[in-house]
Motif scaffolding. Structure first.
Motif, PDB file in Angstrom:
ATOM      1  N   GLY A   7       0.830  -1.123   0.001  1.00  0.00           N
ATOM      2  CA  GLY A   7       0.047   0.052  -0.156  1.00  0.00           C
ATOM      3  C   GLY A   7       0.913   1.060   0.023  1.00  0.00           C
ATOM      4  O   GLY A   7       2.094   1.014   0.198  1.00  0.00           O
ATOM      5  N   LYS A   8       0.115   2.313  -0.118  1.00  0.00           N
ATOM      6  CA  LYS A   8       0.682   3.738   0.036  1.00  0.00           C
ATOM      7  C   LYS A   8       0.904   4.121   1.364  1.00  0.00           C
ATOM      8  O   LYS A   8       0.090   4.184   2.144  1.00  0.00           O
ATOM      9  CB  LYS A   8      -0.105   4.498  -0.922  1.00  0.00           C
ATOM     10  N   LEU A   9       2.180   4.550   1.562  1.00  0.00           N
ATOM     11  CA  LEU A   9       2.736   5.136   2.873  1.00  0.00           C
ATOM     12  C   LEU A   9       1.985   6.753   2.839  1.00  0.00           C
ATOM     13  O   LEU A   9       2.157   7.543   2.231  1.00  0.00           O
ATOM     14  CB  LEU A   9       4.059   5.498   3.041  1.00  0.00           C
ATOM     15  N   GLU A  33      -1.985   2.808   3.472  1.00  0.00           N
ATOM     16  CA  GLU A  33      -3.407   2.695   2.667  1.00  0.00           C
ATOM     17  C   GLU A  33      -3.486   1.909   1.609  1.00  0.00           C
ATOM     18  O   GLU A  33      -2.519   1.783   0.720  1.00  0.00           O
ATOM     19  CB  GLU A  33      -3.825   4.153   2.293  1.00  0.00           C
ATOM     20  N   THR A  34      -4.217   0.710   1.523  1.00  0.00           N
ATOM     21  CA  THR A  34      -4.302  -0.363   0.683  1.00  0.00           C
ATOM     22  C   THR A  34      -5.079   0.233  -0.554  1.00  0.00           C
ATOM     23  O   THR A  34      -5.710   1.388  -0.648  1.00  0.00           O
ATOM     24  CB  THR A  34      -4.913  -1.543   1.023  1.00  0.00           C
ATOM     25  N   ALA A  35      -4.812  -0.255  -1.717  1.00  0.00           N
ATOM     26  CA  ALA A  35      -5.309   0.117  -3.099  1.00  0.00           C
ATOM     27  C   ALA A  35      -6.303  -0.484  -3.675  1.00  0.00           C
ATOM     28  O   ALA A  35      -6.630  -1.038  -4.643  1.00  0.00           O
ATOM     29  CB  ALA A  35      -4.112   0.378  -3.988  1.00  0.00           C
ATOM     30  N   ASP A  36      -7.314  -1.021  -2.602  1.00  0.00           N
ATOM     31  CA  ASP A  36      -8.492  -1.773  -2.805  1.00  0.00           C
ATOM     32  C   ASP A  36      -9.195  -1.057  -3.793  1.00  0.00           C
ATOM     33  O   ASP A  36      -9.348   0.488  -3.505  1.00  0.00           O
ATOM     34  CB  ASP A  36      -9.254  -2.220  -1.739  1.00  0.00           C
ATOM     35  N   GLN A  38     -12.718  -0.116  -4.417  1.00  0.00           N
ATOM     36  CA  GLN A  38     -13.640   0.609  -4.057  1.00  0.00           C
ATOM     37  C   GLN A  38     -13.478   1.142  -2.727  1.00  0.00           C
ATOM     38  O   GLN A  38     -13.828   2.168  -2.319  1.00  0.00           O
ATOM     39  CB  GLN A  38     -14.996  -0.120  -4.412  1.00  0.00           C
ATOM     40  N   PHE A  39     -12.905   0.132  -1.572  1.00  0.00           N
ATOM     41  CA  PHE A  39     -12.888   0.511  -0.348  1.00  0.00           C
ATOM     42  C   PHE A  39     -11.577   0.524   0.080  1.00  0.00           C
ATOM     43  O   PHE A  39     -11.045  -0.722   0.804  1.00  0.00           O
ATOM     44  CB  PHE A  39     -13.885  -0.296   0.543  1.00  0.00           C
ATOM     45  N   PRO A  40     -10.524   1.460  -0.071  1.00  0.00           N
ATOM     46  CA  PRO A  40      -9.139   1.487   0.382  1.00  0.00           C
ATOM     47  C   PRO A  40      -9.264   1.379   1.842  1.00  0.00           C
ATOM     48  O   PRO A  40     -10.084   1.791   2.683  1.00  0.00           O
ATOM     49  CB  PRO A  40      -8.630   2.509   0.039  1.00  0.00           C
ATOM     50  N   LYS A  41      -8.232   0.494   2.587  1.00  0.00           N
ATOM     51  CA  LYS A  41      -8.216   0.424   4.182  1.00  0.00           C
ATOM     52  C   LYS A  41      -7.069   1.138   4.395  1.00  0.00           C
ATOM     53  O   LYS A  41      -5.759   0.911   3.894  1.00  0.00           O
ATOM     54  CB  LYS A  41      -8.243  -1.049   4.277  1.00  0.00           C
TER      55      LYS A  41
END
Length: 139
Positions: A7-9, A33-36, A38-41
């Motif tokens: 994911g992105k820092l 932050e994950t790059a899901d 529709q719903f990033p976590k």
């Protein structure tokens, strides 16, 4: 049990230091932050010792692959979970494979532009069997 998250820092929290019976210690929490689709976590992880110092070479917005272990402990009848990162790597934009990051002075901005990695899927690997169909929680 080793888990991986790509994911992105988005934030590096202040370093925490202390003195224990075995000598001084330091830890630093950071948020990926994950790059899901529709719903990033957002996931907060902890780096201890030398790994906390390694975080200084990354800038906000870098795509990282963190290998971590999850551990929970009880204190006063409450449970606390820590995601302890033991390997943090910069993700190469072309292959999606983690590569060691080049050394970069703290606070320095990256000189070269990175390809857009927002559409890159989050990679979370669990070493246990989990069936989406068996998840009957209402949320």
């Amino acid at each position: 049990m080793a888990l991986e998250l790509v994911g992105k820092l988005i934030k590096v929290l202040p370093e925490v230091t202390g003195q224990g019976k075995n000598g001084p210690w330091n830890k630093q929490e950071f948020v990926i932050e994950t790059a899901d689709s529709q719903f990033p976590k957002k996931v907060c992880m902890t780096a201890w010792g030398d790994k906390a110092n390694d975080l200084k070479q990354f800038a906000d917005g870098d795509t990282l692959k963190a290998t971590f272990s999850a551990e929970s402990r009880e204190y006063n009848e409450r449970w606390y979970t820590e995601l302890r990162a033991f390997r943090i790597e910069l993700v190469d934009g072309d292959s999606g494979v983690g590569t060691p990051a080049p050394a970069r002075p703290a606070g320095a901005q990256q000189a070269q532009a990175r390809p857009a990695q927002q559409n890159q899927p989050a990679a979370v690997t669990f070493n246990s069997a989990f069936d989406e169909e068996s998840n009957d929680l209402p949320f």
